[in-house]
Write a protein that holds these residues in place. Structure first.
Motif, short mmCIF file in Angstrom:
data_model
loop_
_atom_site.label_atom_id
_atom_site.label_comp_id
_atom_site.label_asym_id
_atom_site.label_seq_id
_atom_site.Cartn_x
_atom_site.Cartn_y
_atom_site.Cartn_z
N ASP A 91 0.88 -1.27 -0.14
CA ASP A 91 -0.06 -0.13 0.14
C ASP A 91 0.98 1.20 -0.01
OD1 ASP A 91 -2.16 -1.51 0.25
OD2 ASP A 91 -2.22 -1.64 2.62
N LYS A 92 1.86 1.25 1.03
CA LYS A 92 2.77 2.48 1.22
C LYS A 92 3.53 2.63 -0.15
CE LYS A 92 2.56 2.01 6.13
NZ LYS A 92 3.45 1.66 7.39
N LEU A 93 4.14 1.60 -0.78
CA LEU A 93 5.10 1.71 -1.82
C LEU A 93 4.23 2.02 -3.20
CD1 LEU A 93 7.61 1.08 -3.31
CD2 LEU A 93 7.12 -1.11 -3.57
N LEU A 94 3.34 1.34 -3.30
CA LEU A 94 2.30 1.91 -4.56
C LEU A 94 1.78 3.14 -4.64
CD1 LEU A 94 0.60 -1.49 -5.29
CD2 LEU A 94 2.51 -0.37 -6.72
N SER A 95 1.38 3.80 -3.27
CA SER A 95 0.97 5.05 -3.11
C SER A 95 2.00 6.05 -3.20
CB SER A 95 0.34 5.28 -1.64
OG SER A 95 -0.80 4.58 -1.61
N TRP A 96 3.16 5.64 -2.79
CA TRP A 96 4.40 6.73 -2.98
C TRP A 96 4.83 6.50 -4.42
CZ3 TRP A 96 9.65 5.30 -4.29
CH2 TRP A 96 10.49 6.42 -4.14
N ILE A 97 4.64 5.46 -5.02
CA ILE A 97 5.06 5.58 -6.42
C ILE A 97 4.24 6.47 -7.27
CG2 ILE A 97 5.10 4.22 -8.59
CD1 ILE A 97 6.54 1.94 -6.89
N GLY A 98 2.69 6.38 -6.96
CA GLY A 98 1.58 6.95 -7.52
C GLY A 98 1.86 8.58 -7.68
N VAL A 99 2.65 8.96 -6.49
CA VAL A 99 2.70 10.40 -6.34
C VAL A 99 3.95 11.03 -6.53
CG1 VAL A 99 0.55 10.47 -4.96
CG2 VAL A 99 2.89 10.42 -3.77
N THR A 100 4.84 10.27 -7.26
CA THR A 100 6.21 10.62 -7.02
C THR A 100 6.61 10.67 -8.76
OG1 THR A 100 6.89 9.30 -5.22
CG2 THR A 100 8.81 10.01 -6.76
N PRO A 101 6.94 12.07 -9.27
CA PRO A 101 7.11 12.40 -10.45
C PRO A 101 8.16 11.47 -11.25
CG PRO A 101 7.01 14.34 -9.07
CD PRO A 101 7.01 13.17 -8.34
N PHE A 102 9.20 10.93 -10.57
CA PHE A 102 10.24 10.21 -11.01
C PHE A 102 9.65 9.00 -11.73
CE2 PHE A 102 13.47 6.64 -10.99
CZ PHE A 102 14.39 7.37 -11.60
N TYR A 126 -5.64 3.32 1.80
CA TYR A 126 -4.83 3.87 2.62
C TYR A 126 -4.42 5.27 1.78
CZ TYR A 126 0.25 4.82 3.20
OH TYR A 126 1.34 5.78 3.54
N GLY A 127 -4.79 5.59 0.49
CA GLY A 127 -4.82 7.02 0.15
C GLY A 127 -5.75 8.03 0.72
N MET A 128 -7.06 7.46 0.77
CA MET A 128 -7.96 8.28 1.34
C MET A 128 -7.98 8.48 2.84
SD MET A 128 -10.46 9.21 -0.91
CE MET A 128 -11.93 9.41 0.02
N ARG A 129 -7.16 7.67 3.41
CA ARG A 129 -7.13 7.86 5.11
C ARG A 129 -6.11 8.94 5.04
NH1 ARG A 129 -7.28 1.72 7.68
NH2 ARG A 129 -9.29 2.04 8.40
N ARG A 130 -4.88 8.76 4.16
CA ARG A 130 -3.81 9.62 4.64
C ARG A 130 -3.91 11.10 3.89
NH1 ARG A 130 2.64 8.25 2.72
NH2 ARG A 130 3.51 10.29 3.41
N TRP A 131 -4.51 11.02 2.82
CA TRP A 131 -4.69 12.46 2.27
C TRP A 131 -6.15 12.80 1.93
CZ3 TRP A 131 -1.35 9.11 -1.27
CH2 TRP A 131 0.09 9.25 -0.88
N GLY A 132 -7.20 11.87 2.03
CA GLY A 132 -8.47 12.37 1.22
C GLY A 132 -8.32 12.56 -0.26
N THR A 133 -9.37 13.14 -0.80
CA THR A 133 -9.30 13.23 -2.30
C THR A 133 -8.26 13.95 -2.87
OG1 THR A 133 -10.90 15.09 -2.38
CG2 THR A 133 -11.88 12.73 -2.35
N CYS A 134 -7.72 15.19 -2.32
CA CYS A 134 -6.58 15.78 -2.57
C CYS A 134 -5.03 15.07 -2.74
CB CYS A 134 -6.42 16.96 -1.55
SG CYS A 134 -5.61 16.60 -0.04
N GLY A 135 -5.27 13.75 -2.23
CA GLY A 135 -4.16 12.98 -2.63
C GLY A 135 -4.12 12.46 -3.96
N THR A 136 -4.94 12.67 -4.90
CA THR A 136 -5.28 12.15 -6.36
C THR A 136 -4.61 13.23 -7.28
OG1 THR A 136 -7.39 12.85 -6.64
CG2 THR A 136 -7.19 11.00 -5.29
N THR A 137 -4.57 14.39 -7.06
CA THR A 137 -4.34 15.29 -7.77
C THR A 137 -3.36 15.07 -8.68
OG1 THR A 137 -5.32 17.03 -6.42
CG2 THR A 137 -4.38 17.92 -8.44
#
Length: 719
Positions: free
Chosen positions: A243-254, A279-290
């Motif tokens: 969860d943490k790895l894929l979330s981190w990859i999903g918001v990392t420009p590299f 995981y993403g909704m708990r951590r960021w909410g919808t703003c985590g998707t931008t």
């Protein structure tokens, strides 16, 4: 008779009456009506249709605006903090509704009514006060055009008690902006359909509710047991390293290029599933998707004509997304009886002359964290990577009651129209409109709020603005309502396009609920990782995920089920994000039947959803809206017409050359629903099967007055 879950009556307020004895009256609701319509906008659809609100001028006194709680509100069911406002939409001229969270839903039910309906127009500004058993209209002259929504809420809470719940409008809606919103909880918006303008047209400033009535529950033990067991599942949902790895990859420009490659080649589904959406909704909410939405093709870029990684690459999009937002978070925020708490409060500077957010606590106030739709609309859509300016624009819209989706779409159109010289500097009173020029955007939004200069035209919505100036090709709307921030041209996005064009309130990304289970199974839902990665993007698709390059057209029955389940959820007053997000299945049938004492199965409730959808659809038929009136711009469908040939709009990026067959999806859906492909009118037998004789009678009488032009076939549907 004893009512369970529902109250058994609604309150009517006649704003035109000056006689206190005639301003208020109750309408009793037969118990069997609740079994067929629930409450929420289900019961409201029947009430508005029977009162022939479809014939009203949306901004005239004959329009009706209703505020509804849900059937499961105040029953102990999770996610039951949503309320609905309904009426005829000033934007579309058809059925209008807006959905909102926070704490206003339980306040409606505590008044002792399932809903409150307003008709007529007050001669002077007023607000409704419910204080225990006291119900009255109070003078709002000191608030009208003088106080914004936050100030109004503060004043009314000081007058009538901090436990009161307030829903109000500000200057924009008072000035009859057709995308006016209704605001509660200092920044929660019932935004779509422009129903804030209906309040403004009636001189209704606010509702201040301080009721104390209880809701009866048939089987408290059963509903509590089911809720407790479900809570245990939620608490046991851990956060794995995946969860943490894929979330981190999903918001990392590299890694953005890798994500795009895997997505476009349908390889993400090969990765082991993980609950990164939760995981993403708990951590960021919808703003985590931008950022990820801009990169993956979910977000429209540069008024639907740009490409994320080219026009708004990762180094820009991450400045207005996920950690960049939550770095300023001061507290988590959750709606009534919700275990997720995906919202939040952030620090906001009182003075915004210098846009970067300060690093200390000097001169700060707390405001709601921006949601994805707003950060995309005032960010990705207009190429603005300044977070503080988005926070400010969000506050401007909230305090003055504007829908941020519609407002940002209008702004994006204006920038492109200015670029194409459709509007000039003379039209804008000297404002130079440019992509990413946030100072000019702020001035433009203020003109909309103040109903001044070009703002007088822009407040009418993007469709009417384009009809006035020109530039309809890039006025991104469907049926008059501005499109939301999810692109149907993306892989798997055809369901979005069908939603946008077939929903009775067109252009809605929250009009289907594919993950809603009606079997009461207690089994974890398996979803592929592509769904999960896009799940945290806030996408609301049908249950059918089509992840191939050719995007097969969804089956009509699948589209019908996902669509009608959303109407069921809205009739119950639940949050759509609850479904498919958490492990296991929401104990929906147990909640409903335990709260009401009913014993219906899933098929019954799916039919309830279909009934509600059909009444709302037929409201539009009676308002003169045919299927040809709810077609998106060619650009949103992926093409532009060059002579008789369709040419792809985008030639680069994840959505390059994609032109989903939305027409066939629409045909499949309408055929499954039993609607005539030329007129939209339900086929013989459909209304009878749904026990909608009153709708059939109204349509039969109206058909005699339909002209051939009214019945002109929609080529996109009928052919």
């Amino acid at each position: 008779m004893k009512y369970y879950a529902c109250i058994g009556k609604v309150l009517w307020v006649d704003l035109s009456s000056e006689d206190p004895d005639k301003q208020f009256y109750e309408q009793a609701i037969d118990p069997d009506v609740y079994k067929e319509y629930l409450t929420g906008y289900g019961l409201a659809s029947k009430i508005l249709f029977e009162n022939k609100v479809y014939d009203a001028d949306p901004l005239g006194p004959e329009n009706v605006i209703g505020f509804m709680s849900g059937l499961l509100t105040n029953t102990g069911a999770f996610f039951s903090g949503r309320w609905e406002v309904v009426g005829k939409s000033p934007l579309t001229g058809g059925w209008g509704d807006a959905n909102c969270g926070g704490y206003f839903a339980p306040a409606i039910k505590k008044t002792g009514y399932d809903g409150i309906f307003f008709k007529g127009k007050s001669k002077t500004p007023v607000y409704l006060l419910v204080d225990g058993d006291t119900i009255e209209l109070r003078d709002a002259g000191d608030l009208w055009h003088k106080k914004d929504t936050s100030e109004t809420e503060n004043i009314l809470k000081k007058r009538h008690g901090e436990n009161s719940q307030v829903a109000s409008i500000g200057k924009g809606a008072e000035n009859l902006c057709r995308f006016g919103a209704i605001i509660t909880d200092y920044g929660r918006a019932a935004a779509r359909s422009g129903l804030g303008a209906v309040m403004g047209s009636k001189n209704l400033k606010a509702l201040c509710l301080g009721g104390n009535k209880e809701t009866a529950i048939y089987d408290v033990i059963s509903i509590s047991t089911a809720t407790g067991a479900y809570m245990n599942e939620i608490c046991n949902a851990g956060e794995s390293w995946k969860d943490k790895l894929l979330s981190w990859i999903g918001v990392t420009p590299f890694f953005f290029g890798l994500i795009r490659y895997l997505n476009s080649h349908n390889l993400l589904s090969k990765i082991e599933p993980a609950d990164i959406d939760l995981y993403g909704m708990r951590r960021w909410g919808t703003c985590g998707t931008t950022a990820m939405s801009a990169n993956s093709g979910d977000s429209p870029v540069k008024n639907w004509f740009g490409v994320g990684y080219i026009d708004f690459p990762g180094e820009k999009s991450t400045r207005i997304s996920d950690n960049a937002v939550t770095a300023h978070e001061t507290a988590k925020y959750g709606c009534h009886h919700c275990p997720l708490r995906c919202g939040g409060k952030i620090n906001y500077p009182k003075s915004m002359q210098n846009y970067p957010l300060p690093q200390d606590d000097h001169d700060l106030i707390e405001v709601h964290k921006v949601e994805y739709e707003t950060s995309c609309g005032f960010g990705t859509l207009i190429l603005n990577d300044n977070l503080a300016s988005i926070v400010e624009l969000n506050e401007m819209c909230n305090k003055n009651s504007l829908d941020t989706i519609s407002c940002s779409a209008v702004v994006a159109w204006a920038i492109e129209a200015f670029e194409n010289r459709v509007i000039t500097i003379a039209d804008t009173d000297g404002i130079v409109l440019e992509w990413g020029n946030i100072a000019s955007v702020k001035l433009l939004v203020q003109k909309i709020i103040d109903n001044e200069g070009i703002g007088k035209i822009l407040k009418e919505g993007v469709k009417r603005a384009a009809e006035h100036f020109g530039g309809s090709a890039y006025a991104m709307n469907v049926g008059g309502q501005e499109l939301p921030m999810h692109d149907p041209r993306q892989i798997g996005g055809i369901g979005l396009g069908v939603q946008y064009e077939t929903e009775p309130t067109p252009g809605r990304h929250t009009s289907t609920c594919g993950a809603c289970d009606l079997s009461n199974k207690n089994a974890s839902q398996k979803k592929n990782t592509l769904h999960k990665l896009k799940g945290i993007l806030g996408q609301h698709k049908t249950a059918v995920e089509h992840n191939t390059a050719n995007d097969p057209v969804p089956d009509g029955e699948e589209l019908l089920e996902a669509s009608c389940k959303a109407d069921l959820v809205n009739g119950l007053g639940l949050c759509l994000d609850a479904f498919g997000l958490f492990p296991g299945e929401v104990p929906l049938l147990t909640w409903i039947n335990s709260a009401t004492g009913w014993t219906f199965d899933g098929e019954h409730y799916l039919k309830v959803g279909r009934r509600i959808k059909t009444v709302r659809h037929c409201f539009n038929i009676m308002a003169g809206i045919t299927l040809k009136d709810t077609k998106m711009n060619d650009r949103a469908r992926g093409y532009e017409m060059v002579g008789e040939k369709k040419i792809p709009v985008l030639t680069r990026g994840p959505n390059a050359k994609r032109m989903p067959d939305i027409d066939q999806g629409n045909r499949n859906y309408y055929q499954a629903m039993g609607y005539d492909l030329r007129t939209g009118i339900p086929q013989p037998g459909v209304l009878e099967d749904l026990n909608l004789g009153f709708v059939r009678k109204a349509i039969d009488e109206r058909k005699r007055s339909f002209s051939k032009a009214d019945l002109h076939p929609s080529e996109a549907i009928a052919n």
